[in-house]
Design an enzyme around this catalytic site. Sequence first.
Site, short mmCIF file in Angstrom:
data_model
loop_
_atom_site.label_atom_id
_atom_site.label_comp_id
_atom_site.label_asym_id
_atom_site.label_seq_id
_atom_site.Cartn_x
_atom_site.Cartn_y
_atom_site.Cartn_z
N ASP A 311 0.85 -1.18 0.00
CA ASP A 311 0.00 0.00 0.00
C ASP A 311 0.89 1.23 0.00
O ASP A 311 1.86 1.28 0.74
CB ASP A 311 -0.87 0.01 1.26
CG ASP A 311 -2.18 -0.73 1.00
OD1 ASP A 311 -2.65 -0.67 -0.14
OD2 ASP A 311 -2.67 -1.38 1.93
N ASP A 348 -6.40 25.06 10.52
CA ASP A 348 -6.61 23.81 9.79
C ASP A 348 -5.78 22.71 10.47
O ASP A 348 -4.56 22.69 10.37
CB ASP A 348 -6.15 24.03 8.34
CG ASP A 348 -6.48 22.84 7.47
OD1 ASP A 348 -6.88 21.80 8.04
OD2 ASP A 348 -6.32 22.95 6.25
N GLU A 352 -2.24 18.22 6.18
CA GLU A 352 -1.90 19.10 5.05
C GLU A 352 -1.79 20.54 5.54
O GLU A 352 -0.83 21.24 5.22
CB GLU A 352 -2.97 19.01 3.95
CG GLU A 352 -2.98 17.70 3.18
CD GLU A 352 -3.84 16.65 3.82
OE1 GLU A 352 -4.30 16.86 4.96
OE2 GLU A 352 -4.05 15.60 3.19
N ALA A 383 -17.62 20.28 1.62
CA ALA A 383 -17.66 19.58 0.34
C ALA A 383 -18.28 20.44 -0.74
O ALA A 383 -18.01 20.28 -1.92
CB ALA A 383 -18.44 18.27 0.50
N THR A 385 -18.17 24.02 -1.01
CA THR A 385 -17.27 25.08 -1.50
C THR A 385 -15.96 24.52 -1.99
O THR A 385 -15.31 25.08 -2.85
CB THR A 385 -16.98 26.09 -0.39
OG1 THR A 385 -16.36 25.38 0.69
CG2 THR A 385 -18.24 26.75 0.11
N SER A 388 -11.24 26.31 1.89
CA SER A 388 -11.26 26.73 3.28
C SER A 388 -10.51 28.05 3.33
O SER A 388 -9.95 28.48 2.33
CB SER A 388 -10.58 25.68 4.16
OG SER A 388 -9.22 25.60 3.82
N ASP A 530 -10.21 -5.78 2.18
CA ASP A 530 -8.92 -6.40 1.86
C ASP A 530 -8.96 -7.91 2.07
O ASP A 530 -8.06 -8.62 1.63
CB ASP A 530 -7.81 -5.84 2.75
CG ASP A 530 -7.33 -4.49 2.26
OD1 ASP A 530 -7.47 -4.24 1.05
OD2 ASP A 530 -6.84 -3.71 3.08
#
Lengths: 695, 563
Positions: A311, A348, A352, A383, A385, A388, A530
């Site tokens: 993975d 945030d 990320e 979801a 717009t 942020s 899986d």
Amino acid sequence: MLSQSQSLFDPTITRRAVVDAFSKLNPLVQLKNPVMFIVAVGAVLSTMTVLRDVASGTFSGFTLQITLWLWFTVLFANFAEAIAEGRGKAQADTLRKTRSGSTARLLTQYPSLTEHRVVAAELKVGDVVLCEAGDNIPGDGEVIQGIASVNESAITGESAPVIREAGGDRSAVTGGTQVISDCIYVRITSEQGDSFLDRMIALVEGAQRQKTPNEIALSILLAALSIVFLLAVVTLKGFAYYSEIASGLTNSLLSIPVLIALLVCLIPTTIGGLLSAIGISGMDRLIQRNVIATSGRAVEAAGDVDVLLLDKTGTITFGNRMASEFIPANGVDAKRLAEAAQRSSLADETPEGRSIVVLAKELFGIRGHENTEHQTTFIPFTAQTRMSGVDVGIRSIRKGAADAVIKLVESYGSVFPADVKRAVEDIAKTGGTPLVVAEIVENKAVVLGVIHLKDVVKGGIKERFAELRKAGIRTVMITGDNPLTAAAIAAEAGVDDYIAEATPEIKLKRIRDEQAQGHLVAMVGDGTNDAPALAQADVGVAMNSGTQAAREAGNMVDLDNNPTKLLEVVEIGKQLLMTRGSLTTFSIANDVAKYFAIIPAIFATLYATNGTGALSALNIMRLATPESAILSAIIFNALIIVALIPLALRGVAYKPLPASTLLWKNFLLYGVGGIIVPFVGIKLIDMLVVVLHLV
Amino acid sequence: MQTTELLQIALYFGLLIILTPLIGGFMAKIFTGEKTWLTPVLTPVEGFIYKLSGVDDREEMSWKQYACALLVFNLLGFLAVFILMLTQAALPLNPQGVTGTSVLLALNTAVSFMTNTNWQAYSGEAALSYLTQMVGLGVQNFVSAATGIAVMVALARGIARKQGTSVGNFWVDLTRSTLYILLPLSLLLAIILISQGVVQSFGSYVQTTTLEGRSQMIPLGAAASQIAIKQLGTNGGGFFGVNSAHPFENPTPFSNFLQVFSILMLPAALTYTYGKIVGSVKQGWTLFAAMLVVLLIVLGVSLWSETQYNSVLQTAHQMEGKEQRFGVANSMLWGMTTTVASNGSVNAMHDSFSPLAGGMAMLNMMLGEVIFGGVGAGMYGMLMFVVITVFIAGLMVGRTPEYLGKKIEAFEVQMAMVAILAPSAVILIGTMIAVLIPQGLSSLNNQGPHGFSEILYAFTSAAGNNGSAFGGLTVDTPFYNIALSLGMLIGRFGVILPALAIAGSLVGKKYTPPSLGTFPTDKPLFVVLLLAVIGIVGALTFFPALSLGPIVEHLLMNSGKIF
């Protein structure tokens, strides 16, 4: 606590192993190992000879010493097995403690919450129990309601608690673990005595140990070789009888103990005595790394694996995308872009977002708190717009996907700059994620530039893959990313192949295709989806944090939930097979020297002229007397088992190298070494035997 | 040794290396069904044979069907020879009027020729009619060799085919081996041998008066045709009692070279054929190299031993038991090739070799006749050792063992060990019984280690399906006729059946493509490993026995004692 490493000869384990070495003299136990069984029978016969000699008054210390060393040979082999098992037993004891005497809060009429206290051992499959902070989870089960943090250190040794919640891929809980906060309702999914913990204990202890296919094949070879040598020795008695008459001898050259000594020296006792210890310690090495294999067969298969399905997330890359670059629009200062990006990301908490704050600080020294002096409102990502941002006074900053930002700036009548568009496309082409940052001040929208988010490949992983490739193992990266992104990461990580936009069906198909071409495939998985692929793969490592279905489907469970572990699993499998092969080679190569020690010794007086037998010329080691030669050979044969126990337990050193290089290395070490070592060893023992006046 | 002798040995091996790919490649084409220059001529004949015998040449057999067909065919061959020998007195082509043989001799001889051993407890010119020689023994010389080739081809197919179920068609393999390979080559060789003076006649024996004035019977017969196949098919059974030492069987140095070369030609070429069938010529050359190394070693040792100064005979040029027209080097070359190759024909008496050279001849056979070995038999025997080598050494690279992409597992190991164990058991147990009972000992003409060697050699020769005799042992006795028949049967089918079983097991297995992690079986190191396994598993088992025979005899000879 599984992960604690033990020294090879822990005093407690060693003491227990010494006792076990004797209890394993039970003929039923000995029968399982044909080679050692022959030695045991030989020891019994030889003992009977000694007793007969004592009764008839012809007792010889030489015969007694041979007999003792025959018994030592058996005991040493038993000891090797016992010490390998002992390490597992010690770990099983630790595990067992976590299970003892817990009670359960049974909800007989769930969802009604009437609670009965029962002993955990009485729970049946389908029962629902309540576990609150401080409670031990009484058995394997599935969370059907609630969320809780659970301490699984009892089985994983990892002290950080993990989250378990109803639904999804984190719903499985294991008996013996403890809820630390909140409360969950658990439906019991396995019978008592057959829970994960129970099976782990059994596996660790080696109670259900069955011989693996390769071990069976090797046992057959060793048994067949023993028959060959048995024939050689038995017929030698007849040949000797003819030769004694021909050379005018009246006494028999070959007493029963001497014949048995010759036989025991020739049959592959070294590998025969260490074979099961090698197998057990192979499993044990996995356990030391917190991987539980459900069968020894799986460990062997791991050595054969030549395709690894990995993975992307967690194995090849760190779990999340990170900001790697700020690309300002024409005419915009990079620092301004960074400042705006950081400001919009302060609240945030996604990885990320955090990575943007960190990058801005690293590149331009902008510190978050400098930005917080004004009245600020954070606008979270939705979801709808797909953006942020933050509103600071009259200034609004938005960051988001390019098309969303395009719509935004166009709604203010501004034009989306062409250079930014190009930058967005360039980033997308290399597999990165572009985040466009725009600023709106007084109804005027300005595009500041693009943040380049990308997957960061783990350090050292590329080199690791290169090593695997040298050892003939291909790596295939699996990712849900689009082909473009996947290709870029695949190139950066140096995998041989990748599957983009992978679904469970595609994974399963890939495994089947590889297998149809004759490859053996290993993979890691955690989710319920899986499970089919884990079951199909030759080696399926399930994450302990995964679902019950995944854990059932795989043939190994990684208690640390570390997908990179797969690489170590493969190495341990290879090491196990190599240890077996190397010690077999060593054992068989030893025979050359033993022939040259014993044959001249037993025929020392045959066809003698002036008291020296003609075959004395074969005594190339110049061993002192026939008796000392035979005794030295049998002592060497017994001691070499003990000397090799550490190697059997630790395994021979493995480095990912091409097969031909490995072969040369091991051939020189164990093949050529196996021929030379006994010549030196027997000679030294012979000198010692003479000095000590043993014969 | 003279330079010419060395040159001749060099020429021998040079020619062997050159012809191996040529003939081996030709044979591979025969078995993979490719066209050769013989195809237009022989295909109609082949088709006619199938039509006549009702064989469907496209039918594929499982290993069990293949083994059944082989056993039935061999049984019929046995019966044919057996009955011919008992009834030859009443049958045609018997100008000397020889009588039928004893039942036990007929049994022993029929088994011997069916199993490609050609152990001879009789003397051809005295005991057999021309009909028995040609229709009985001659035919078996062809088909027993073809049987060996068929088994090897079936095993090679088992290795090469990917997840199949069948290993070929025994009748087709048998017919093609005989028709395309053995017959044409024998015809060619027979004609050349006739040109050298080997007899080929249906006439009755000639009575002449010698220079001394005494009357002598000179035997004749259809010798050349039989000698050609006896050499090419690694049969070795001489037309005359003293085999290729007889001037009518092997008259000139040239005929000697041709014959000694024919011994190894097909077994060597089959290594290449094998490589072709399994898809890698290198695999074949690797086995060829392993075989060549052993042959050069034993040849070196025997030549050294023969040219040492012998304190008893007071010469370094031992000609006892050797033919003047061949000399020491050619006798050793023949002695070693005939014993490595399970041929068994001789041009000198092995009984008279120096003890070490005689020991080398025994060792060659004890290795299981895998150093070139019998046609086909050498290759499938060698592959048994390959299986064991791959299993032991293959583990050292950290993978479960595989050979040419096929996993070597418990069943293969078991079968390979049976194949290695069976002949060893015959040698050891047979010799032990013979040296302990009066029926065994009473046949001895020599005592001490030399007598021991004679008995050891006889059982080794039977178990290895070699057929050569050490001499000095009277073997046409009930004990030896029965014991050696049993030995030949176990030595033959105790290897063929496991080999076919392995073919059947491997053919159904998945093929794993090679990678850098694969144990390489076409490198010099593999040759070393293979030889080590052959040495330790195959040869060392006999170290005690050899010590009491040739080794102690050699050591005693050096101190002046002979037997």
